[in-house]
Design a protein around this motif. Structure first.
Motif, mmCIF file in Angstrom:
data_model
loop_
_atom_site.group_PDB
_atom_site.id
_atom_site.type_symbol
_atom_site.label_atom_id
_atom_site.label_comp_id
_atom_site.label_asym_id
_atom_site.label_seq_id
_atom_site.Cartn_x
_atom_site.Cartn_y
_atom_site.Cartn_z
ATOM 1 N N ILE A 1 5.226 -5.566 6.830
ATOM 2 C CA ILE A 1 6.465 -4.801 6.910
ATOM 3 C C ILE A 1 6.246 -3.367 6.442
ATOM 4 N N HIS A 2 7.180 -2.529 6.846
ATOM 5 C CA HIS A 2 7.227 -1.145 6.379
ATOM 6 C C HIS A 2 8.541 -1.001 5.620
ATOM 7 N N VAL A 3 8.968 0.173 5.315
ATOM 8 C CA VAL A 3 10.179 0.366 4.523
ATOM 9 C C VAL A 3 11.353 -0.360 5.173
ATOM 10 N N LEU A 4 12.042 -1.155 4.364
ATOM 11 C CA LEU A 4 13.228 -1.873 4.826
ATOM 12 C C LEU A 4 14.380 -1.590 3.870
ATOM 13 N N PRO A 5 15.606 -1.648 4.350
ATOM 14 C CA PRO A 5 16.733 -1.584 3.420
ATOM 15 C C PRO A 5 16.645 -2.752 2.438
ATOM 16 N N ALA A 6 17.226 -2.600 1.271
ATOM 17 C CA ALA A 6 17.110 -3.603 0.198
ATOM 18 C C ALA A 6 17.474 -5.011 0.674
ATOM 19 N N LYS A 7 18.557 -5.143 1.419
ATOM 20 C CA LYS A 7 18.987 -6.475 1.878
ATOM 21 C C LYS A 7 17.971 -7.090 2.837
ATOM 22 N N ALA A 8 17.412 -6.283 3.708
ATOM 23 C CA ALA A 8 16.405 -6.798 4.648
ATOM 24 C C ALA A 8 15.121 -7.180 3.905
ATOM 25 N N LEU A 9 14.746 -6.385 2.920
ATOM 26 C CA LEU A 9 13.572 -6.715 2.102
ATOM 27 C C LEU A 9 13.797 -8.031 1.370
ATOM 28 N N GLU A 10 14.967 -8.178 0.783
ATOM 29 C CA GLU A 10 15.260 -9.423 0.071
ATOM 30 C C GLU A 10 15.253 -10.618 1.017
ATOM 31 N N PHE B 1 0.859 -1.188 0.000
ATOM 32 C CA PHE B 1 0.000 0.000 0.000
ATOM 33 C C PHE B 1 0.891 1.233 0.000
ATOM 34 N N TRP B 2 0.593 2.182 -0.888
ATOM 35 C CA TRP B 2 1.457 3.354 -1.050
ATOM 36 C C TRP B 2 0.659 4.552 -1.559
ATOM 37 N N ALA B 3 1.321 5.705 -1.566
ATOM 38 C CA ALA B 3 0.737 6.930 -2.122
ATOM 39 C C ALA B 3 1.861 7.746 -2.766
ATOM 40 N N SER B 4 1.525 8.522 -3.773
ATOM 41 C CA SER B 4 2.544 9.300 -4.487
ATOM 42 C C SER B 4 3.122 10.419 -3.629
ATOM 43 N N TRP B 5 2.395 10.890 -2.638
ATOM 44 C CA TRP B 5 2.840 11.986 -1.782
ATOM 45 C C TRP B 5 3.681 11.507 -0.602
ATOM 46 N N CYS B 6 3.874 10.216 -0.478
ATOM 47 C CA CYS B 6 4.557 9.594 0.661
ATOM 48 C C CYS B 6 6.064 9.501 0.397
ATOM 49 N N GLY B 7 6.853 10.211 1.198
ATOM 50 C CA GLY B 7 8.308 10.192 1.047
ATOM 51 C C GLY B 7 8.914 8.799 1.138
ATOM 52 N N PRO B 8 8.593 8.014 2.186
ATOM 53 C CA PRO B 8 9.144 6.661 2.277
ATOM 54 C C PRO B 8 8.724 5.756 1.107
ATOM 55 N N CYS B 9 7.570 6.034 0.498
ATOM 56 C CA CYS B 9 7.147 5.263 -0.675
ATOM 57 C C CYS B 9 8.114 5.502 -1.833
ATOM 58 N N HIS B 10 8.589 6.738 -1.968
ATOM 59 C CA HIS B 10 9.581 7.062 -2.994
ATOM 60 C C HIS B 10 10.886 6.325 -2.702
ATOM 61 N N GLU B 11 11.239 6.207 -1.423
ATOM 62 C CA GLU B 11 12.468 5.514 -1.043
ATOM 63 C C GLU B 11 12.433 4.037 -1.407
ATOM 64 N N GLU B 12 11.297 3.393 -1.180
ATOM 65 C CA GLU B 12 11.249 1.949 -1.368
ATOM 66 C C GLU B 12 10.888 1.518 -2.788
ATOM 67 N N ALA B 13 10.335 2.401 -3.611
ATOM 68 C CA ALA B 13 9.897 2.032 -4.964
ATOM 69 C C ALA B 13 11.009 1.390 -5.800
ATOM 70 N N PRO B 14 12.211 1.974 -5.858
ATOM 71 C CA PRO B 14 13.262 1.333 -6.662
ATOM 72 C C PRO B 14 13.616 -0.073 -6.161
ATOM 73 N N ASP B 15 13.646 -0.260 -4.831
ATOM 74 C CA ASP B 15 13.962 -1.582 -4.278
ATOM 75 C C ASP B 15 12.873 -2.590 -4.603
ATOM 76 N N ASN C 1 10.914 -2.533 -7.153
ATOM 77 C CA ASN C 1 11.018 -2.822 -8.586
ATOM 78 C C ASN C 1 12.165 -3.799 -8.861
ATOM 79 N N ARG C 2 13.313 -3.586 -8.211
ATOM 80 C CA ARG C 2 14.455 -4.509 -8.390
ATOM 81 C C ARG C 2 14.105 -5.906 -7.883
ATOM 82 N N MET C 3 13.423 -5.978 -6.750
ATOM 83 C CA MET C 3 13.045 -7.285 -6.203
ATOM 84 C C MET C 3 12.059 -7.987 -7.138
ATOM 85 N N TYR C 4 11.135 -7.222 -7.686
ATOM 86 C CA TYR C 4 10.176 -7.830 -8.608
ATOM 87 C C TYR C 4 10.897 -8.378 -9.837
ATOM 88 N N GLU C 5 11.804 -7.593 -10.388
ATOM 89 C CA GLU C 5 12.540 -8.049 -11.570
ATOM 90 C C GLU C 5 13.359 -9.303 -11.249
#
Length: 184
Positions: free
Chosen positions: A160-169, A72-86, A88-92
């Motif tokens: 979960i909420h925003v996690l560093p890439a390694k923790a998300l993986e 769940f996310w929103a375009s105005w959410c700063g942490p959402c911007h932080e986690e979006a690239p991660d 996307n990489r995890m999905y790929e």
């Protein structure tokens, strides 16, 4: 006299607190009656159908071919911007083994901002629109971003909420490992 005034004020504050708690419990009861039980670990994930930005309809509920992350996310959410690239990489990296649905809380967002966010980060997983906010309510969403990890059986295994890439993986690997069938 002063002591009596203080005692009366304390009693009034306690009564006010009891009324507030009663209202909160009434709200929880009404939400449960309207949407069923809240999303809870080790319980079936709440069911929903939403339309994606791609025009397709997506269903969540019950068994699935692959584990799922609902973000769940929103375009105005700063942490959402932080986690979006991660995300996307995890999905790929895991798209053959894992689904990711990004559920935009569209009721509190603007469609053109949603589209701009998706374009900015080149999101390749489905982006779903919760235009009435009912899915967020069903999941008792408190803050964005929040992700719900669901196994193949449709059971919610983690929140979960925003996690560093390694923790998300690591969370993704754990979700995938739980879904591996033992060798015969």
């Amino acid at each position: 006299m002063k002591l009596t005034t203080i005692a009366v004020m304390i009693v009034l504050m306690l009564m006010g607190e009891m009324v507030s708690l009663d209202k909160l419990n009434t709200h929880k009861s009404l939400a449960a009656a309207r949407f069923g039980p809240a999303a809870a670990r080790n319980q079936p994930a709440p069911e929903f159908d939403l339309q994606g930005l791609d025009g397709k309809s997506y269903h969540v509920g019950g068994s699935r071919d692959k584990p799922l992350i609902i973000n769940f996310w929103a375009s105005w959410c700063g942490p959402c911007h932080e986690e979006a690239p991660d995300l996307n990489r995890m999905y790929e990296a895991y798209k053959d083994e894992l689904d990711i649905y990004a559920v935009n809380v569209t009721k509190g967002d603007r469609l053109q901002d949603v589209q701009g966010f998706v374009k900015q980060y080149g999101l390749t997983f489905p982006v779903l629109l919760d235009s009435k906010g009912l899915t967020a309510e069903r999941y008792r969403l408190q803050v964005v971003p929040t992700s719900f990890l669901i196994n193949k059986e449709g059971v919610l295994v983690d929140v979960i909420h925003v996690l560093p890439a390694k923790a998300l993986e690591a969370k993704i690997r754990l979700l995938l490992d739980k879904d591996q069938k033992p060798p015969l």
